[in-house]
Motif scaffolding. Structure first.
Motif, short mmCIF file in Angstrom:
data_model
loop_
_atom_site.label_atom_id
_atom_site.label_comp_id
_atom_site.label_asym_id
_atom_site.label_seq_id
_atom_site.Cartn_x
_atom_site.Cartn_y
_atom_site.Cartn_z
N PRO A 6 -2.58 -8.94 16.57
CA PRO A 6 -2.50 -9.68 15.29
C PRO A 6 -3.41 -9.12 14.21
O PRO A 6 -2.98 -8.92 13.06
CB PRO A 6 -2.91 -11.10 15.69
N ARG A 7 -4.66 -8.85 14.53
CA ARG A 7 -5.58 -8.35 13.51
C ARG A 7 -5.25 -6.90 13.10
O ARG A 7 -5.36 -6.53 11.94
CB ARG A 7 -7.03 -8.46 13.98
N THR A 8 -4.84 -6.10 14.09
CA THR A 8 -4.48 -4.71 13.78
C THR A 8 -3.28 -4.66 12.86
O THR A 8 -3.28 -3.99 11.82
CB THR A 8 -4.17 -3.94 15.07
N LEU A 9 -2.23 -5.39 13.21
CA LEU A 9 -0.99 -5.31 12.44
C LEU A 9 -1.12 -5.98 11.08
O LEU A 9 -0.42 -5.60 10.13
CB LEU A 9 0.16 -5.92 13.24
N ALA A 10 -2.01 -6.93 10.95
CA ALA A 10 -2.25 -7.55 9.65
C ALA A 10 -2.76 -6.52 8.65
O ALA A 10 -2.36 -6.51 7.47
CB ALA A 10 -3.22 -8.71 9.77
N VAL A 11 -3.64 -5.64 9.11
CA VAL A 11 -4.15 -4.58 8.24
C VAL A 11 -3.06 -3.54 7.98
O VAL A 11 -2.87 -3.09 6.85
CB VAL A 11 -5.40 -3.92 8.86
N CYS A 12 -2.33 -3.18 9.02
CA CYS A 12 -1.26 -2.19 8.87
C CYS A 12 -0.21 -2.65 7.86
O CYS A 12 0.30 -1.85 7.06
CB CYS A 12 -0.61 -1.90 10.22
N ARG A 13 0.11 -3.93 7.88
CA ARG A 13 1.12 -4.46 6.94
C ARG A 13 0.68 -4.28 5.49
O ARG A 13 1.52 -4.08 4.60
CB ARG A 13 1.37 -5.94 7.22
N LEU A 14 -0.60 -4.37 5.25
CA LEU A 14 -1.10 -4.24 3.89
C LEU A 14 -0.93 -2.83 3.34
O LEU A 14 -0.99 -2.62 2.12
CB LEU A 14 -2.58 -4.63 3.84
N LEU A 15 -0.73 -1.84 4.23
CA LEU A 15 -0.72 -0.45 3.80
C LEU A 15 0.54 0.31 4.18
O LEU A 15 0.56 1.54 4.11
CB LEU A 15 -1.97 0.25 4.37
N VAL A 16 1.60 -0.40 4.54
CA VAL A 16 2.84 0.29 4.93
C VAL A 16 3.44 1.09 3.78
O VAL A 16 4.11 2.11 4.00
CB VAL A 16 3.91 -0.69 5.47
N ASP A 17 3.21 0.68 2.54
CA ASP A 17 3.79 1.37 1.39
C ASP A 17 2.88 2.46 0.83
O ASP A 17 3.25 3.14 -0.13
CB ASP A 17 4.09 0.37 0.27
N ASP A 18 1.71 2.62 1.41
CA ASP A 18 0.74 3.60 0.91
C ASP A 18 1.01 4.94 1.58
O ASP A 18 0.79 5.11 2.78
CB ASP A 18 -0.68 3.13 1.22
N HIS A 19 1.50 5.92 0.83
CA HIS A 19 1.83 7.23 1.39
C HIS A 19 0.79 8.29 1.04
O HIS A 19 1.08 9.49 1.14
CB HIS A 19 3.22 7.65 0.94
N THR A 20 -0.41 7.85 0.69
CA THR A 20 -1.52 8.78 0.54
C THR A 20 -1.83 9.40 1.89
O THR A 20 -1.90 8.69 2.90
CB THR A 20 -2.77 8.03 0.02
N ASP A 21 -2.02 10.71 1.94
CA ASP A 21 -2.15 11.41 3.21
C ASP A 21 -3.25 10.83 4.10
O ASP A 21 -3.04 10.62 5.30
CB ASP A 21 -2.43 12.89 2.95
N THR A 22 -4.42 10.56 3.51
CA THR A 22 -5.53 10.04 4.31
C THR A 22 -5.19 8.67 4.91
O THR A 22 -5.63 8.36 6.02
CB THR A 22 -6.78 9.89 3.43
N VAL A 23 -4.41 7.90 4.20
CA VAL A 23 -4.03 6.56 4.67
C VAL A 23 -2.90 6.65 5.69
O VAL A 23 -2.91 5.96 6.72
CB VAL A 23 -3.64 5.67 3.48
N VAL A 24 -1.92 7.50 5.43
CA VAL A 24 -0.80 7.67 6.37
C VAL A 24 -1.31 8.07 7.76
O VAL A 24 -0.90 7.52 8.79
CB VAL A 24 0.18 8.73 5.84
N LYS A 25 -2.23 9.03 7.80
CA LYS A 25 -2.76 9.48 9.09
C LYS A 25 -3.55 8.38 9.79
O LYS A 25 -3.51 8.25 11.02
CB LYS A 25 -3.60 10.73 8.89
N ALA A 26 -4.26 7.57 9.01
CA ALA A 26 -5.01 6.46 9.60
C ALA A 26 -4.08 5.37 10.11
O ALA A 26 -4.34 4.75 11.15
CB ALA A 26 -5.98 5.88 8.57
N LEU A 27 -2.98 5.13 9.41
CA LEU A 27 -2.01 4.13 9.86
C LEU A 27 -1.39 4.55 11.18
O LEU A 27 -1.24 3.73 12.10
CB LEU A 27 -0.93 3.93 8.79
N SER A 28 -1.05 5.82 11.29
CA SER A 28 -0.53 6.34 12.56
C SER A 28 -1.55 6.14 13.68
O SER A 28 -1.21 5.69 14.78
CB SER A 28 -0.20 7.82 12.41
N TRP A 29 -2.79 6.45 13.40
CA TRP A 29 -3.87 6.31 14.39
C TRP A 29 -4.02 4.86 14.83
O TRP A 29 -4.11 4.55 16.02
CB TRP A 29 -5.15 6.84 13.77
#
Length: 205
Positions: free
Chosen positions: A139-162
């Protein structure tokens, strides 16, 4: 600083050996002294990850870290290494242990600074990686991921995958559902790497 400069090879293992020697020598120090030391190491000598590890390995000092202290210690994070050291060593474990509320991480996820957005995602690693003390928290992990699904900045994309790959070990079904829900918004890298992890156990088989 002098001991680090004097090293014949200034690599991570050698610098960490110096840090560990000081962790042993300072284990009985007052938490406020440790915070002052960390501030000095960051501001004057730019030994950022050394400062973070000194605090992490001093239980009394680490337990004093709340939002104010963490945001002060994170001020100036501006690279892959500085962000990941901060989030993996301090902010993630402190958040996991209840030393600051979810709202703080969510605020970072909405920050204009891409490095703080990355810090929000990397902080979730501590919730899910056993070697970091994580036991799994979809729940806590996916709550943060949801906030950044539309962010395609490279540094953020790689962190979302991680962040998602770290959660796979504990709750693969939750991760699959997340990918399905946001398949039209997620960056191609995230979908490829996380699906690889789900199917093979590896990011890049």
């Amino acid at each position: 600083d002098a001991e680090i400069i004097a090293l014949s090879v200034q690599n991570t293992p050698n610098v960490r050996a110096v840090r560990r020697s000081y962790s042993r020598r300072l284990k009985g120090s007052d938490p406020e002294f440790m915070l002052m030391l960390a501030r000095e190491l960051i501001r004057r000598y730019d030994h950022r990850w050394v400062a973070y590890e000194l605090l992490h390995d001093h239980p009394a000092a680490f337990q004093c870290l709340g939002q104010g202290e963490l945001e002060e210690l994170g001020r100036g994070i501006n690279s892959w290494s500085s962000v990941d050291a901060f989030a993996r060593t301090l902010s993630g474990p402190a958040w996991r242990d209840g030393q600051m509320p979810d709202a703080v991480i969510h605020d970072w996820a909405g920050c204009d600074d891409r490095w703080w957005r990355r810090a929000a995602l990397v902080s979730t690693v501590a919730l899910n990686v056993r070697s970091h003390g994580g036991s799994g928290d979809a729940p806590r992990t996916l709550a943060v991921c949801r906030l950044l699904v539309d962010d395609h900045t490279d540094t953020v994309v790689k962190a979302l995958s991680w962040a998602l790959r770290a959660l796979v070990v504990h709750d693969p079904q939750a991760v699959r559902a997340f990918l399905a829900e946001y398949q039209d918004q997620l960056a191609a890298r995230v979908k490829r790497e996380v699906n690889n992890k789900l199917d093979t156990g590896l990011k890049n088989p």
